[in-house]
Design an enzyme around this catalytic site. Structure first.
Site, PDB file in Angstrom:
ATOM      1  N   CYS A  77       0.795  -1.112   0.137  1.00 13.89           N
ATOM      2  CA  CYS A  77       0.068  -0.159   0.049  1.00 13.89           C
ATOM      3  C   CYS A  77       0.669   1.149   0.159  1.00 13.89           C
ATOM      4  O   CYS A  77       1.841   1.364   0.612  1.00 13.89           O
ATOM      5  CB  CYS A  77      -0.736   0.146   1.121  1.00 13.89           C
ATOM      6  SG  CYS A  77      -2.129  -1.408   1.176  1.00 13.89           S
ATOM      7  N   ARG A 118       3.952  -0.256  -4.760  1.00 11.27           N
ATOM      8  CA  ARG A 118       3.764  -0.887  -3.533  1.00 11.27           C
ATOM      9  C   ARG A 118       2.425  -1.501  -3.357  1.00 11.27           C
ATOM     10  O   ARG A 118       2.076  -2.284  -2.228  1.00 11.27           O
ATOM     11  CB  ARG A 118       3.538   0.234  -2.278  1.00 11.27           C
ATOM     12  CG  ARG A 118       4.873   1.002  -2.196  1.00 11.27           C
ATOM     13  CD  ARG A 118       4.909   2.521  -1.098  1.00 11.27           C
ATOM     14  NE  ARG A 118       4.731   1.821   0.186  1.00 11.27           N
ATOM     15  CZ  ARG A 118       5.511   1.223   0.892  1.00 11.27           C
ATOM     16  NH1 ARG A 118       6.744   1.521   0.572  1.00 11.27           N
ATOM     17  NH2 ARG A 118       5.351   0.725   2.041  1.00 11.27           N
ATOM     18  N   TRP A 144      -2.728  -2.806  -1.830  1.00 14.22           N
ATOM     19  CA  TRP A 144      -2.366  -4.228  -1.626  1.00 14.22           C
ATOM     20  C   TRP A 144      -3.189  -4.804  -0.695  1.00 14.22           C
ATOM     21  O   TRP A 144      -2.871  -4.788   0.487  1.00 14.22           O
ATOM     22  CB  TRP A 144      -1.009  -4.460  -1.648  1.00 14.22           C
ATOM     23  CG  TRP A 144      -0.440  -5.649  -2.083  1.00 14.22           C
ATOM     24  CD1 TRP A 144      -0.087  -6.468  -3.220  1.00 14.22           C
ATOM     25  CD2 TRP A 144      -0.462  -7.061  -1.109  1.00 14.22           C
ATOM     26  NE1 TRP A 144       0.347  -7.753  -2.978  1.00 14.22           N
ATOM     27  CE2 TRP A 144       0.107  -8.339  -1.768  1.00 14.22           C
ATOM     28  CE3 TRP A 144      -0.687  -7.077   0.544  1.00 14.22           C
ATOM     29  CZ2 TRP A 144       0.314  -9.241  -1.207  1.00 14.22           C
ATOM     30  CZ3 TRP A 144      -0.365  -8.418   0.951  1.00 14.22           C
ATOM     31  CH2 TRP A 144       0.061  -9.334   0.227  1.00 14.22           C
ATOM     32  N   ASN A 196      -1.613   2.055   5.657  1.00 13.27           N
ATOM     33  CA  ASN A 196      -0.717   0.997   5.025  1.00 13.27           C
ATOM     34  C   ASN A 196      -0.202  -0.004   6.254  1.00 13.27           C
ATOM     35  O   ASN A 196       0.463   0.522   7.166  1.00 13.27           O
ATOM     36  CB  ASN A 196       0.470   1.545   4.527  1.00 13.27           C
ATOM     37  CG  ASN A 196       1.748   0.648   4.170  1.00 13.27           C
ATOM     38  OD1 ASN A 196       2.800   1.262   4.115  1.00 13.27           O
ATOM     39  ND2 ASN A 196       1.521  -0.514   4.044  1.00 13.27           N
ATOM     40  N   GLY A 197      -0.746  -1.167   6.361  1.00 13.36           N
ATOM     41  CA  GLY A 197      -0.377  -2.063   7.307  1.00 13.36           C
ATOM     42  C   GLY A 197      -1.427  -3.020   7.527  1.00 13.36           C
ATOM     43  O   GLY A 197      -2.361  -3.339   6.803  1.00 13.36           O
ATOM     44  N   GLU A 213      16.784 -17.511  -9.553  1.00 17.06           N
ATOM     45  CA  GLU A 213      16.572 -16.227  -9.986  1.00 17.06           C
ATOM     46  C   GLU A 213      15.948 -16.145 -11.195  1.00 17.06           C
ATOM     47  O   GLU A 213      14.773 -15.290 -11.282  1.00 17.06           O
ATOM     48  CB  GLU A 213      17.675 -15.072  -9.653  1.00 17.06           C
ATOM     49  CG  GLU A 213      17.327 -13.741  -9.954  1.00 17.06           C
ATOM     50  CD  GLU A 213      16.356 -12.990  -9.014  1.00 17.06           C
ATOM     51  OE1 GLU A 213      15.676 -13.655  -8.174  1.00 17.06           O
ATOM     52  OE2 GLU A 213      16.003 -11.903  -9.343  1.00 17.06           O
ATOM     53  N   LYS A 229      11.919 -14.620 -11.968  1.00 18.51           N
ATOM     54  CA  LYS A 229      11.705 -13.512 -12.814  1.00 18.51           C
ATOM     55  C   LYS A 229      10.481 -14.006 -13.955  1.00 18.51           C
ATOM     56  O   LYS A 229       9.565 -13.139 -14.106  1.00 18.51           O
ATOM     57  CB  LYS A 229      12.901 -13.057 -13.620  1.00 18.51           C
ATOM     58  CG  LYS A 229      13.820 -12.418 -12.998  1.00 18.51           C
ATOM     59  CD  LYS A 229      13.755 -10.717 -12.556  1.00 18.51           C
ATOM     60  CE  LYS A 229      12.973 -10.844 -11.132  1.00 18.51           C
ATOM     61  NZ  LYS A 229      13.635 -11.012  -9.858  1.00 18.51           N
ATOM     62  N   GLU A 259       7.132 -14.478 -12.008  1.00 24.64           N
ATOM     63  CA  GLU A 259       6.503 -13.161 -11.449  1.00 24.64           C
ATOM     64  C   GLU A 259       5.776 -12.239 -12.729  1.00 24.64           C
ATOM     65  O   GLU A 259       5.011 -11.683 -12.358  1.00 24.64           O
ATOM     66  CB  GLU A 259       7.887 -12.206 -10.789  1.00 24.64           C
ATOM     67  CG  GLU A 259       8.294 -12.638  -9.563  1.00 24.64           C
ATOM     68  CD  GLU A 259       9.266 -11.599  -9.120  1.00 24.64           C
ATOM     69  OE1 GLU A 259       9.310 -11.211  -8.064  1.00 24.64           O
ATOM     70  OE2 GLU A 259      10.411 -11.461 -10.146  1.00 24.64           O
ATOM     71  N   HIS A 265      16.856 -35.922 -10.022  1.00 24.73           N
ATOM     72  CA  HIS A 265      15.911 -36.786  -9.087  1.00 24.73           C
ATOM     73  C   HIS A 265      14.404 -36.274  -9.183  1.00 24.73           C
ATOM     74  O   HIS A 265      13.704 -35.934  -8.031  1.00 24.73           O
ATOM     75  CB  HIS A 265      16.543 -36.218  -7.896  1.00 24.73           C
ATOM     76  CG  HIS A 265      17.973 -36.936  -7.796  1.00 24.73           C
ATOM     77  ND1 HIS A 265      18.308 -37.996  -7.591  1.00 24.73           N
ATOM     78  CD2 HIS A 265      19.275 -36.157  -7.796  1.00 24.73           C
ATOM     79  CE1 HIS A 265      19.485 -38.263  -7.520  1.00 24.73           C
ATOM     80  NE2 HIS A 265      20.209 -37.267  -7.689  1.00 24.73           N
ATOM     81  N   LYS A 318       6.116  -4.561  -4.427  1.00 22.47           N
ATOM     82  CA  LYS A 318       7.458  -4.319  -4.388  1.00 22.47           C
ATOM     83  C   LYS A 318       8.215  -4.423  -2.922  1.00 22.47           C
ATOM     84  O   LYS A 318       9.207  -5.019  -2.569  1.00 22.47           O
ATOM     85  CB  LYS A 318       7.844  -2.937  -5.023  1.00 22.47           C
ATOM     86  CG  LYS A 318       9.314  -2.540  -4.895  1.00 22.47           C
ATOM     87  CD  LYS A 318       9.989  -2.560  -6.194  1.00 22.47           C
ATOM     88  CE  LYS A 318      11.282  -2.779  -6.271  1.00 22.47           C
ATOM     89  NZ  LYS A 318      11.881  -4.141  -7.106  1.00 22.47           N
TER      90      LYS A 318
END
Ligand code: G6P
Length: 615
Positions: A2, A27, A75, A101-102, A488, A492, A495, A511, A610
């Site tokens: 947020c 955010r 968010w 925000n929270g 990574e 990417k 995401e 395996h 983010k």
């Protein structure tokens, strides 16, 4: 998560808040809203969707006049993203309005009490509970807004950055923080409130960052008053001069922030080592390490705590620290570490890695490690962030603002900082030969120009992206230093393109993942010349026998893999220990191009944010 923005001053608040929300969308971006005071009343408009959706809707709903207002980009935590759950939220009387925000963790019990006292709720949010709690306290005790906010906050458990105003006292905004960031931009006869400084950077370079458990009353006509929420003591406002400039937070001609940030890496890596890496003198200067060198040298082990991409950088550092400095390293997901009663004491050095410096789980892991006596060192990008302040010492990555939600330059600059630390310790401990030390320093200095060369394969990577854009699954393989790069690379792709991708140590493929391989499965194999080259060539043969489509990331001039793979992408030759800084680049570009071709929102992928300030 947020983003919050507020303005009080002499300008029209609406354009400032709207632009600010666009800058804070990284955010959270599932809904947005604005409340303005028009001189008589509060005008509020909010909607599910992005700030652009709000912009389209708002003018048909309300007058955007007024020089006091607050805005929010969300968010979702409590309550699905819809118009009603979007912020701002009114109190029952409609006099007060809040953005938050929270998370208020004890909102259910507070809500029950408020319902018993005659309150009703329209949304499913914890925030609507908070604003009604404030109103209830304000009315029942007949006190001012600031005092009511203060008392209410002593009753809540959770995290918050809030801004509240009262239509009956439209000359002030009350703000407070605990666990979520809140900056106040200080102008001449005007103030800005925001989750970070980006919304107000073109208006003022002066900012006050509230600390946890502080609140402030922001009034146009009076100096800012900051208080500790719990004991009511006054705090002297510390006004910082910001180094940020507008260019850094704009796209600069690129289609997306992510692409801009990928291309910024040569520069960003140079900024990371500038002033620290002195190749001619054979030294590495890092004040945070120099001042605490005994702690590092006496460490029985290093524990790295981080989340997401930063965790991957931590995994790379495990190879670097163990190889160079011969210190045992454990790399922990911060979210697991904080809840599993880890064995940790004053002989441990904890390195917390975080781009934003605000990730809730990483912050909690730091607090736990500190409480058990460990020395905690931060590797952060955002200057002045909570983690940067909470750690005992640290080193900034100096990558500049990273706005694309998928992290790119943060990763390579984190690896750069961690490499500098490891080399410095190795030199001090005598665990690296002189020749290897000087060779690695010299090679590190050349990395930015080699990254530039790797970026030159963009058009070729784009054509490969075109071939594989419709894949349903993708496998990424690497060994040694490049195993975390495989993780990574897969992250990417997941995401931003929503294609299922997995990263694996190449030898582990046998395996499990090998069962997935058929002629439709693209497999990206990092197969640079150093390290376990022969072994990885054998892994490539194993894939080929099962008809998998092979995309090899190889060292310039490689012929062996070229003969086996369906495609190769070359990167310049370098030391194995530094190779992640180069092999990462094509994986970033590949994901980027696939996501663009699939018409995905590259900078704001669904469900992600983010800065994850909730656990
Ligand atoms: C979020 C971001 C990731 C990031 C992770 C950790 O998930 O989308 O890009 O790697 O948080 O964030 P930090 O700021 O602590 O590095």
């Amino acid at each position: 998560m947020c983003g919050i923005v507020g303005y009080i001053g002499f300008r029209e608040a609406y354009p400032i808040i709207l632009k600010g929300l666009k800058r804070l969308e990284y955010r959270g971006y599932d809904s947005a809203g604005i409340a303005l005071y028009d001189g008589e009343n509060i005008k509020l408009s909010k909607t599910k969707g992005k700030v652009d959706d709000l912009e389209r809707k708002i003018k048909s709903e309300i007058s955007t006049k007024g020089s006091l207002g607050i805005g929010h980009t969300r968010w979702a935590t409590h309550g699905v993203p819809n118009d009603i759950n979007s912020h701002p939220h009114y109190s029952k009387s409609g006099d007060l309005v809040i953005i938050h925000n929270g998370i208020i963790e004890n909102y259910e019990s507070l809500k029950k009490e408020l319902i018993q006292r005659g309150y009703s709720f329209t949304s499913d949010t914890d925030t609507e509970v908070l604003i009604n709690l404030i109103e209830d306290i304000k009315k029942s005790e007949n006190i001012k807004l600031g005092k009511a906010v203060q008392i209410a906050l002593t009753q809540v458990v959770g995290a918050y950055a809030i801004a509240v105003f009262d239509k009956n006292k439209p000359n002030e905004i009350v703000v407070a923080r605990l666990g979520s960031p809140l900056a106040i931009g200080v102008g001449d006869d005007e103030f800005f409130i925001a989750s970070d400084a980006s919304p107000f950077i073109e208006y003022t370079n002066n900012a006050i960052y509230l600390e946890d458990e502080e609140m402030a009353i922001v009034r146009r006509d009076k100096p800012i008053k900051i208080r500790k929420i719990k004991d009511d003591s006054l705090v002297n406002p510390y006004v910082q001069e910001l180094q940020l400039n507008l260019e850094q937070i704009e796209k600069g001609g690129y289609d997306h922030f992510m692409l801009k940030e990928i291309h910024e890496q040569p520069h960003a890596i140079k900024d990371t080592y500038r002033g620290r890496l002195r190749v001619n003198e054979g030294i590495i200067k890092m004040a945070g390490v120099d001042d605490n060198i005994e702690k590092f040298l006496n460490a029985k082990r290093i524990i790295v705590v981080a989340c997401g991409t930063s965790w991957h950088a931590g995994l790379v550092s495990e190879y670097i620290f163990e190889n160079f400095a011969r210190i045992p390293v454990e790399v922990e997901y911060a979210s697991e570490f904080r809840y599993r009663n880890p064995i940790i004491n004053e002989n441990d050095v904890v390195i917390a890695i975080s781009q934003s410096g605000e990730t809730a789980d990483t912050l909690a892991a730091i607090k736990l490690a500190k409480s058990r006596g460990a020395f905690v060192f931060g590797v952060c990008n955002v200057v002045g962030s909570t983690i940067a302040r909470e750690t005992d010492a640290g080193a900034y990555t100096h990558a500049g603002p990273e706005i694309g939600v998928a992290s790119t330059k943060a990763f390579t600059t984190q690896i750069t900082v961690l490499t500098l630390i490891a080399l410095k310790l190795a030199k001090a401990k005598g665990t690296i030969s002189n020749s290897d030390y000087h060779l690695t320093l010299g090679e590190l200095e050349l990395i930015p120009q080699k990254v530039e060369t790797a970026l030159g394969s963009d058009a070729h990577i784009k054509s490969i992206a075109h071939t594989y854009k419709d894949s349903k699954n993708c496998l990424y393989l690497g060994r040694g230093y490049n195993f975390p790069v495989a993780l990574e690379g897969a992250l990417k792709l997941k995401e931003i393109s929503y294609i299922h991708a997995e990263g694996y140590p190449a030898a582990e493929m046998k395996h499990g993942p090998i069962a997935l391989i058929d002629e439709n499965m693209p497999i990206i194999v990092i197969a640079t010349k150093k390290g376990h080259y022969d072994k990885i060539v054998s892994n490539i043969q194993e894939i080929k026998s099962r008809k998998g489509k092979i995309i090899g990331i190889v060292t310039e001039g490689d012929q062996t893999v070229k003969g086996l793979a369906d495609h190769v992408i070359e990167v310049p030759d370098t030391l194995e220990s530094l190779s992640p800084l180069l092999t990462t680049i094509p994986l970033q570009l590949l994901s980027y191009h696939i996501a663009v071709m699939l018409d995905k929102n590259v900078d704001q992928p669904r469900n992600l944010a983010k800065s994850v300030t909730v656990e």
